[in-house]
Design a protein around this motif. Sequence first.
Motif, PDB file in Angstrom:
ATOM      1  N   ASP A   4     -10.487 -97.150 -36.072  1.00 57.71           N
ATOM      2  CA  ASP A   4      -9.457 -98.149 -35.806  1.00 57.71           C
ATOM      3  C   ASP A   4      -9.946 -99.203 -34.822  1.00 57.71           C
ATOM      4  O   ASP A   4     -10.770 -98.936 -33.944  1.00 57.71           O
ATOM      5  CB  ASP A   4      -8.210 -97.476 -35.226  1.00 57.71           C
ATOM      6  CG  ASP A   4      -7.479 -96.641 -36.252  1.00 57.71           C
ATOM      7  OD1 ASP A   4      -7.463 -97.032 -37.424  1.00 57.71           O
ATOM      8  OD2 ASP A   4      -6.938 -95.579 -35.879  1.00 57.71           O
ATOM      9  N   ILE A   6      -9.093-101.610 -31.635  1.00 62.18           N
ATOM     10  CA  ILE A   6      -8.300-101.320 -30.442  1.00 62.18           C
ATOM     11  C   ILE A   6      -8.219-102.544 -29.553  1.00 62.18           C
ATOM     12  O   ILE A   6      -9.229-103.202 -29.288  1.00 62.18           O
ATOM     13  CB  ILE A   6      -8.928-100.155 -29.635  1.00 62.18           C
ATOM     14  CG1 ILE A   6      -9.044 -98.895 -30.503  1.00 62.18           C
ATOM     15  CG2 ILE A   6      -8.111 -99.849 -28.379  1.00 62.18           C
ATOM     16  CD1 ILE A   6      -9.889 -97.796 -29.887  1.00 62.18           C
ATOM     17  N   ASP A  91      -5.243-102.300 -34.688  1.00 61.39           N
ATOM     18  CA  ASP A  91      -4.603-101.073 -35.163  1.00 61.39           C
ATOM     19  C   ASP A  91      -3.943-100.273 -34.047  1.00 61.39           C
ATOM     20  O   ASP A  91      -2.958 -99.579 -34.276  1.00 61.39           O
ATOM     21  CB  ASP A  91      -5.632-100.165 -35.860  1.00 61.39           C
ATOM     22  CG  ASP A  91      -6.306-100.845 -37.032  1.00 61.39           C
ATOM     23  OD1 ASP A  91      -5.598-101.502 -37.822  1.00 61.39           O
ATOM     24  OD2 ASP A  91      -7.544-100.735 -37.148  1.00 61.39           O
ATOM     25  N   ILE A  92      -4.516-100.324 -32.858  1.00 64.11           N
ATOM     26  CA  ILE A  92      -4.020 -99.560 -31.718  1.00 64.11           C
ATOM     27  C   ILE A  92      -3.991-100.482 -30.507  1.00 64.11           C
ATOM     28  O   ILE A  92      -4.928-101.254 -30.276  1.00 64.11           O
ATOM     29  CB  ILE A  92      -4.928 -98.345 -31.416  1.00 64.11           C
ATOM     30  CG1 ILE A  92      -4.828 -97.298 -32.547  1.00 64.11           C
ATOM     31  CG2 ILE A  92      -4.565 -97.692 -30.079  1.00 64.11           C
ATOM     32  CD1 ILE A  92      -5.817 -96.147 -32.397  1.00 64.11           C
ATOM     33  N   CYS A 111      -6.862 -92.770 -27.651  1.00 63.17           N
ATOM     34  CA  CYS A 111      -6.842 -93.538 -28.906  1.00 63.17           C
ATOM     35  C   CYS A 111      -7.235 -92.671 -30.099  1.00 63.17           C
ATOM     36  O   CYS A 111      -6.656 -92.781 -31.185  1.00 63.17           O
ATOM     37  CB  CYS A 111      -7.789 -94.731 -28.803  1.00 63.17           C
ATOM     38  SG  CYS A 111      -7.326 -95.967 -27.587  1.00 63.17           S
ATOM     39  N   LEU A 114      -4.347 -90.502 -31.167  1.00 64.02           N
ATOM     40  CA  LEU A 114      -3.364 -91.282 -31.933  1.00 64.02           C
ATOM     41  C   LEU A 114      -3.868 -91.542 -33.341  1.00 64.02           C
ATOM     42  O   LEU A 114      -3.128 -91.370 -34.324  1.00 64.02           O
ATOM     43  CB  LEU A 114      -3.082 -92.605 -31.218  1.00 64.02           C
ATOM     44  CG  LEU A 114      -2.055 -93.514 -31.909  1.00 64.02           C
ATOM     45  CD1 LEU A 114      -0.670 -92.868 -31.939  1.00 64.02           C
ATOM     46  CD2 LEU A 114      -1.987 -94.881 -31.219  1.00 64.02           C
ATOM     47  N   SER A 115      -5.123 -91.936 -33.465  1.00 62.29           N
ATOM     48  CA  SER A 115      -5.687 -92.265 -34.774  1.00 62.29           C
ATOM     49  C   SER A 115      -5.689 -91.066 -35.718  1.00 62.29           C
ATOM     50  O   SER A 115      -5.462 -91.207 -36.924  1.00 62.29           O
ATOM     51  CB  SER A 115      -7.111 -92.788 -34.597  1.00 62.29           C
ATOM     52  OG  SER A 115      -7.695 -93.103 -35.830  1.00 62.29           O
ATOM     53  N   ALA A 163      -1.153 -95.220 -25.682  1.00 65.37           N
ATOM     54  CA  ALA A 163      -1.678 -95.831 -26.891  1.00 65.37           C
ATOM     55  C   ALA A 163      -0.545 -95.945 -27.900  1.00 65.37           C
ATOM     56  O   ALA A 163       0.187 -94.972 -28.132  1.00 65.37           O
ATOM     57  CB  ALA A 163      -2.819 -95.005 -27.468  1.00 65.37           C
ATOM     58  N   ARG A 165       0.951 -97.434 -31.773  1.00 70.55           N
ATOM     59  CA  ARG A 165       0.810 -98.095 -33.065  1.00 70.55           C
ATOM     60  C   ARG A 165       1.607 -99.407 -33.001  1.00 70.55           C
ATOM     61  O   ARG A 165       2.636 -99.481 -32.317  1.00 70.55           O
ATOM     62  CB  ARG A 165       1.322 -97.204 -34.183  1.00 70.55           C
ATOM     63  CG  ARG A 165       0.510 -95.929 -34.344  1.00 70.55           C
ATOM     64  CD  ARG A 165       0.755 -95.249 -35.666  1.00 70.55           C
ATOM     65  NE  ARG A 165       0.083 -93.946 -35.709  1.00 70.55           N
ATOM     66  CZ  ARG A 165      -1.193 -93.766 -36.039  1.00 70.55           C
ATOM     67  NH1 ARG A 165      -1.929 -94.835 -36.355  1.00 70.55           N
ATOM     68  NH2 ARG A 165      -1.739 -92.568 -36.053  1.00 70.55           N
TER      69      ARG A 165
END
Length: 250
Positions: A4, A6, A91-92, A111, A114-115, A163, A165
């Motif tokens: 992703d 960031i 994305d983040i 991160c 989260l991903s 973090a 979305r």
Amino acid sequence: MHADSIAIVMPAYNESDGILVFLEEIRDAFAGVDHEVIVVDDCSADGTADIIDAWSAEASSGTRVIRSAPNAGHGPTTVKALRAGLGTGRDIILAVDGDGQFRADEMLEVCTVLSASRADVVEGVRTHRDDPLFRRATSAATRVLVRLRSHRGPQDANTPLRAYRPGALRTMLDLLPDDAMTPNLVISAQSRRKHFMIIEMPVESLDRRGLTPSGTTWGQRRRNLPTKRFVRFCLGAARQWLGPGPGKRR
């Protein structure tokens, strides 16, 4: 390698003595990751923005500074940083304060968690904190306030390391006015009221980077006693939280 892209966003005020060490650590930890760093400087009086600009130009770090004037305070500067991060289309969006009280490798891990999950938000729960009694009491009070409003208690209601979305952050920003004094508390409450999927991840809390652990925000001279500035802020934030302001928006 992290898949992703960031955006790392941070408010900063008078952090010239420590922020470059933090930014260099972030650069090294996120090497090979598609990322950018946005620092929103809250009209610092110590040349923080100029120092970052000079370093970024020399190091080709992908770091940029947004200069905010006049001085607005940590809350509004945090909101501005979050809006800037959302505007990147990445994305983040990773939020962190400019005082460097987290390890960059753990920021990357937040991160990554989260991903790899279906979560909307990952919150960094600060561990190994060595706060004076009045700070611990304030932290306990914030957890109670968020629980009363959301009926779900966070482990660390005011953590600055999160973090997001983009969709979740957009929803939160729609609930945050530009003058929110405690945006992280509002986000803690509203993300739970909205039934977002939240992962709470332990991260080590470090001393502030730089020459003094307390920085200049609160004019702290005696570690174990709150300053008048801190007390005034708490009273103002409580009035905003209990009034018709951002803490009660749906």
